[in-house]
Design a protein around this motif. Structure first.
Motif, PDB file in Angstrom:
ATOM      1  N   LEU A  33       0.822  -1.204   0.000  1.00  0.00           N
ATOM      2  CA  LEU A  33       0.000   0.000   0.000  1.00  0.00           C
ATOM      3  C   LEU A  33       0.862   1.264   0.000  1.00  0.00           C
ATOM      4  O   LEU A  33       0.564   2.230  -0.693  1.00  0.00           O
ATOM      5  N   PHE A  34       1.916   1.244   0.791  1.00  0.00           N
ATOM      6  CA  PHE A  34       2.810   2.405   0.889  1.00  0.00           C
ATOM      7  C   PHE A  34       4.246   1.921   0.975  1.00  0.00           C
ATOM      8  O   PHE A  34       4.515   0.852   1.513  1.00  0.00           O
ATOM      9  N   VAL A  69      -9.731   1.395  -0.600  1.00  0.00           N
ATOM     10  CA  VAL A  69      -8.596   0.862  -1.352  1.00  0.00           C
ATOM     11  C   VAL A  69      -9.107  -0.367  -2.097  1.00  0.00           C
ATOM     12  O   VAL A  69      -9.773  -1.217  -1.499  1.00  0.00           O
ATOM     13  N   ILE A  70      -8.806  -0.439  -3.388  1.00  0.00           N
ATOM     14  CA  ILE A  70      -9.163  -1.643  -4.137  1.00  0.00           C
ATOM     15  C   ILE A  70      -7.888  -2.446  -4.312  1.00  0.00           C
ATOM     16  O   ILE A  70      -6.938  -1.998  -4.957  1.00  0.00           O
ATOM     17  N   GLU A  88      10.457  -3.125   6.531  1.00  0.00           N
ATOM     18  CA  GLU A  88      11.380  -2.173   5.909  1.00  0.00           C
ATOM     19  C   GLU A  88      11.031  -1.933   4.452  1.00  0.00           C
ATOM     20  O   GLU A  88      11.356  -0.900   3.885  1.00  0.00           O
ATOM     21  N   GLU A  89      10.355  -2.889   3.836  1.00  0.00           N
ATOM     22  CA  GLU A  89      10.003  -2.731   2.408  1.00  0.00           C
ATOM     23  C   GLU A  89       8.723  -1.918   2.215  1.00  0.00           C
ATOM     24  O   GLU A  89       8.407  -1.548   1.093  1.00  0.00           O
ATOM     25  N   GLY A  90       7.972  -1.718   3.283  1.00  0.00           N
ATOM     26  CA  GLY A  90       6.756  -0.934   3.127  1.00  0.00           C
ATOM     27  C   GLY A  90       5.646  -1.387   4.053  1.00  0.00           C
ATOM     28  O   GLY A  90       5.856  -2.116   5.006  1.00  0.00           O
ATOM     29  N   ILE A  91       4.470  -0.916   3.712  1.00  0.00           N
ATOM     30  CA  ILE A  91       3.275  -1.255   4.497  1.00  0.00           C
ATOM     31  C   ILE A  91       2.363  -2.067   3.583  1.00  0.00           C
ATOM     32  O   ILE A  91       2.021  -1.639   2.485  1.00  0.00           O
TER      33      ILE A  91
END
Ligand code: FES
Length: 107
Positions: free
Chosen positions: A5-6, A24-25, A98-101
């Motif tokens: 997502l982020f 969010v799709i 660490e790679e994101g959410i």
């Protein structure tokens, strides 16, 4: 399946206002997300009562999301509807790394 997502928590904070539900799709699922500080809460967008989109609702001072159609109120920690008039929210697991959410769409 993990859905990114982020990239960073800074992106999360920039793109989502606190306590403002957003749709969010992800894959073939409609998911409602709510940011609370650095925390992200995600659950199926369809209201457990009659399937209205919860992302059109708002978060009240009791930390409940209020469905826009019949104003049922779901606790954002437990998912339970205020008067237990219908099933609780179906939460989606959120993973911060660490790679994101990410949203965990495995189930
Ligand atoms: S559809 Fe959400 S409260 Fe009825």
């Amino acid at each position: 399946m993990m859905f990114k997502l982020f990239n960073t928590k800074e992106d999360l904070e920039k793109m989502l206002q606190n306590n403002e539900p957003r749709l969010v799709i992800a894959g073939n699922k409609n998911i409602c997300v709510v940011r609370q500080g650095e925390r992200l809460i995600a659950f199926e967008n369809e209201c457990p009562h009659m399937k209205e989109g919860l992302s059109g609702g708002l978060v009240n001072y009791l930390n409940e999301i209020v469905c826009p159609l019949h104003t049922y109120k779901f606790n954002l920690i437990t998912g339970v509807e205020e008067k237990q008039r219908c099933a609780p929210l179906t939460f989606i697991e959120v993973k911060h790394s660490e790679e994101g959410i990410f949203l965990n769409l495995a189930k």
